[in-house]
Design a protein around this motif. Structure first.
Motif, short mmCIF file in Angstrom:
data_model
loop_
_atom_site.label_atom_id
_atom_site.label_comp_id
_atom_site.label_asym_id
_atom_site.label_seq_id
_atom_site.Cartn_x
_atom_site.Cartn_y
_atom_site.Cartn_z
N ALA A 169 0.83 -1.21 0.00
CA ALA A 169 0.00 0.00 0.00
C ALA A 169 0.87 1.26 0.00
N ALA A 228 2.52 1.63 -3.38
CA ALA A 228 1.54 2.00 -4.39
C ALA A 228 1.14 3.47 -4.26
N VAL A 229 0.96 3.93 -3.02
CA VAL A 229 0.59 5.33 -2.80
C VAL A 229 1.70 6.25 -3.31
N LEU A 231 1.72 6.12 -7.16
CA LEU A 231 0.56 6.84 -7.71
C LEU A 231 0.74 8.34 -7.57
N PHE A 284 3.09 9.45 -10.20
CA PHE A 284 2.45 9.44 -11.52
C PHE A 284 1.57 10.68 -11.69
N PRO A 343 2.92 19.40 -21.69
CA PRO A 343 2.68 18.43 -22.75
C PRO A 343 3.85 18.35 -23.73
N VAL A 344 4.22 17.12 -24.04
CA VAL A 344 5.37 16.92 -24.92
C VAL A 344 4.91 16.89 -26.37
N ALA A 396 4.73 15.31 -29.54
CA ALA A 396 5.02 13.98 -30.05
C ALA A 396 4.43 13.87 -31.44
#
Lengths: 148, 156
Positions: free
Chosen positions: B76, B79-80, B83, B86, B95-96, B98
């Motif tokens: 946990a 994961a926290v 996340l 992320f 923003p890249v 692409a």
């Protein structure tokens, strides 16, 4: 242990939401995935770019030559995606759609369009385009159709 | 706060450790110590609920449960953290650009060439006028006459 359950639940929900956001959620994605890198196909993706007068947040297109199977798949996928869309223009020849222009429901600040055309002359050529733009999709469509 | 583990028993410490256990803050060593204390004969008749929860009623050591609890806690936490990272990257990274194209399976990244391919695909779409022409072309004159004559088919 309640807090562990809560954290796990939050993670599952957040993870699912992130997964959904990561996908475009459209059936036409299958056409790009299946034929994008194949022979006789040209696939283009432009992101946050300016394209000679068009201001697209995302532009994705695929042109496939002499591939009836790909044309069939594209038509099937459009038939799925058009359920939630507004059909702006359509040309049907002998019961088969040869041109379909769709306005999809707005997602966030982005207007979305799907444009499909299947030309038979001088050779069979399928063009499928997906556009996301902050401009009104009506205006973008007019611009695209006018520029011909 | 980290409790010092001693072989001797202190009720205040036991209570504090139990409280920390319920909050999920105990270490493996502290939990082992707690198991040992609760299993002590002098505590017979006390801490029944805690002992039951820890699987110590019949002298069974809940080693599997202990490992499971620790494992879930670590997962946990990881994961926290992952996340959070992320989300932070998604929110704070601009923003890249692409842009690319695949032509017959070969990747192109030159921006001018990619734009040129994009314009070519737009050119593959018929204009408004062409669409109208196409639609008109598809209306067969012969079929139109036949459908009009069908209206009078029932008349004599």
């Amino acid at each position: 242990m309640n807090w562990i359950r809560k954290i796990t639940l939050v993670l599952v929900i957040t993870g699912s939401a992130a997964a959904l956001q990561a996908q475009s959620g459209l059936a036409i994605r299958k056409v790009f995935d299946t034929y994008g890198k194949s022979k006789d196909a040209v696939m283009v993706e432009l992101s946050m770019d300016v394209l000679q007068g068009y201001d697209f947040a995302l532009f994705k297109s695929i042109t496939i030559s002499n591939n009836e199977e790909a044309a069939r798949l594209a038509r099937d996928c459009i038939a799925i995606d058009e359920k939630d869309a507004k059909k702006v223009k359509q040309v049907v020849a002998n019961g088969v759609p040869t041109s379909v222009y769709l306005q999809l429901p707005q997602r966030g600040k982005y207007f979305r369009l799907i444009l499909y055309n299947h030309a038979r002359q001088p050779e069979s050529k399928v063009t499928l385009i997906y556009i996301e733009t902050e401009q009104d999709s009506e205006d973008v469509l007019k611009l695209i159709l006018k520029k011909k | 706060m980290k409790l010092r583990i001693r072989p001797t028993m202190d009720r205040a410490e036991i209570d504090a450790l139990i409280e920390r256990y319920y909050e999920g803050l105990t270490t493996v060593d502290e939990e082992k110590q707690l198991y040992t204390w609760l299993n002590h004969p002098s505590l017979k008749g006390e801490y029944e609920a805690e002992r039951a929860m820890l699987g110590y009623f019949k002298g069974e050591r809940p080693s599997v449960r202990l490992v499971s609890f620790q494992w879930w806690r670590q997962v946990a936490v990881v994961a926290v953290v992952a996340l959070s990272g992320f989300v932070a990257v998604q929110v704070f990274t601009p923003p890249v650009q692409a842009s690319y194209a695949y032509v017959n399976g070969a990747k192109i990244t030159n921006p001018e060439q990619v734009r040129s391919k994009a314009m070519a695909s737009l050119a593959g779409l018929p204009s408004s006028d062409a669409l109208v022409d196409e639609n008109l072309k598809n209306v067969s004159t012969e079929q139109l006459i036949e459908s009009q004559l069908d209206v009078f088919a029932g008349m004599e």
